[in-house]
Scaffold this active site. Structure first.
Site, PDB file in Angstrom:
ATOM      1  N   SER A  42       0.790  -1.231   0.000  1.00  6.54           N
ATOM      2  CA  SER A  42       0.000   0.000   0.000  1.00  6.54           C
ATOM      3  C   SER A  42       0.823   1.283   0.000  1.00  6.54           C
ATOM      4  O   SER A  42       0.275   2.360  -0.222  1.00  6.54           O
ATOM      5  CB  SER A  42      -0.948  -0.003   1.200  1.00  6.54           C
ATOM      6  N   CYS A  65      -7.541   2.268   1.634  1.00  4.16           N
ATOM      7  CA  CYS A  65      -8.653   1.565   0.990  1.00  4.16           C
ATOM      8  C   CYS A  65      -8.194   0.915  -0.316  1.00  4.16           C
ATOM      9  O   CYS A  65      -7.767   1.602  -1.247  1.00  4.16           O
ATOM     10  CB  CYS A  65      -9.797   2.541   0.717  1.00  4.16           C
TER      11      CYS A  65
END
Length: 449
Positions: free
Chosen positions: A153, A208
């Site tokens: 991420s 997310c």
């Protein structure tokens, strides 16, 4: 730092400077700065008689030349930061890289596990080298520049920059996330629980998955481009402009380039009719994408500088001359300053109210991004960040193999390194945390790595 040894015949044949028995830099800085460190040999010309016996100096020494010592080089490494980093990575496999964003100077470069360099001296050198090379933990490998890992991420920041600059999203664009991104009617690329729909800033803060999958899907299917192949190659151009897919050019030998795919790659690997769902995992730093810890740290430095970076380097000064111009010349990303400011806000929100809360340092505005990189075994724990938010002084990447969630090891290690650098010392509470991390052992078993 490197090593020296007697030059091989191949090296001697390539450079007439060397003679049999000469010592040559063989690894690390000793190798890459050999031409600076070695100096210049002196010569003495003698007069010999018909029997080859020396009769004295030729022409009273007027043809002799004086030896010139090698030049001193000064490194940018902060020794206290380096020591702390090595402490924190004890009993772990991975790397820490810290960079001064304004200059590109490397402040800390830790590769773990490491080894005692004294093992590679003396009569036992060969035996010890064989033992180290057979160690499944690969202590001879400088993971900071040779380890090509899925960035997880931490890579989402580069996606946000690309989507913003290309007009694929705005800071207000929101995407739904009900447990992840739907790959088809039966499968989802999973995401953890958080509010939905999600705009850019909270998407960075909460990490997310769905947001960035939707963003890449929208880019690859956009009518702005001729076809999906053109969209993919433009995406790749953005990644390359941020320092991915090629060697950055650090002044150390052995750097790996990592992997950034393009349209041609997927046409060969999948088919000429490949679609966005086939490649969607690259948007969250998985799939075919790999980066080195150095490249992840450089991403942090580029965001800190709002779009520019100087090639990371470990030599700060060379006696009597300037360092190579490439280590003094800024490189510009394809994304503009406005896009970077939006991403900085998201990274700051990640620290104040998101997945990087453990990176909070009293009195310092830290910006960060976690990374939990999927792996065949336990996930890797990663962190990328910088501080302070305005006028940043340090950018950092932490990568702990099989460390689990980014918040478990990556974030606290990154925070401790930044606190030490910016405040000069760790608080009592932080020192206790450092000791706890130092003593935590990750069991890697005996599986071949």
């Amino acid at each position: 730092l490197g090593d020296i040894g007697q030059g091989s015949q191949k090296r001697i044949d390539k450079d007439p400077y060397y003679k049999r028995g000469d010592y040559i830099g063989t690894q690390g800085l000793e190798s890459s700065y050999e031409h600076v460190l070695r100096g210049k040999k002196g010569t003495e010309v003698y007069l010999r008689n018909a029997h080859g016996r020396i009769q004295g100096s030729y022409r009273n020494g007027e043809c002799d030349t004086i030896a010139v010592r090698g030049k001193d080089i000064t490194l940018s490494l902060d020794i206290e930061l380096q020591e702390l980093g090595e402490r924190l990575m004890e009993n772990k496999i991975g790397s820490i890289v810290a960079i001064e964003p304004e200059t590109g100077e490397i402040l800390c470069m830790v590769s773990s596990p490491y080894y005692d360099p004294a093992l590679l001296t003396g009569r036992e050198r060969g035996k010890n080298h064989i033992a180290l090379s057979k160690d499944i933990r690969k202590p001879l490998m400088n993971r900071a520049i040779m380890g090509a890992y899925p960035p997880g991420s931490t890579f989402k920041t580069s996606q946000a920059l690309t989507f913003l600059e290309e007009g694929i999203v705005t800071p207000e664009t929101a995407f739904p996330c009900h447990g992840g991104f739907p790959l088809n009617s039966n499968r989802r690329l999973k995401c953890h629980a958080h509010s939905s729909p999600t705009a850019l800033k909270p998407a960075i803060a909460t990490s997310c998955n769905a947001y960035f999958c939707y963003g890449l899907q929208r880019m690859l299917t956009s009518k702005k481009y001729k076809n999906i192949n053109e969209a993919m190659n433009i995406w790749r151009d953005y990644m390359v402009s941020m320092g991915f897919g090629y060697r950055l050019g650090v002044d150390l030998p052995g750097e790996e380039s990592g992997m950034i795919p393009n349209a041609e790659y997927y046409s060969r690997k999948i088919s000429k009719a490949w679609k966005a769902p086939n490649v969607i995992s690259i948007s969250i730093g998985q799939g075919e994408v790999t980066l080195t810890p150095l490249q992840i740290a450089n991403l942090g430095a580029t965001i800190a500088n709002r779009g520019t970076y100087i090639i990371p380097h470990i030599v700060k000064e060379i006696e009597g001359e300037e360092i190579d111009i490439k280590y003094r010349t800024p490189k510009k990303s394809m994304a503009d300053t406005k896009a970077y400011e939006d991403v900085v806000k998201g990274m700051r929100h990640a620290v104040t109210n998101g997945t990087c809360r453990a990176a909070n340092i009293p009195g310092i505005e830290v910006c960060g991004k976690t990374g939990t990189a999927q792996n065949k075994g336990k996930d890797h724990s990663a962190f990328m960040g910088f501080a302070p938010m305005d006028k940043p002084e340090i950018a950092i990447a932490v990568y702990v193999e099989n460390g689990g969630f980014g918040a478990r090891f990556g974030v606290p290690i990154g925070a401790l390194i930044m606190e030490k650098y910016l405040k000069g010392e760790l608080s009592e509470e932080s020192e206790a945390k450092a000791k706890q991390i130092q003593e935590t052992v990750i069991d890697y078993g005996t599986e071949e790595r």
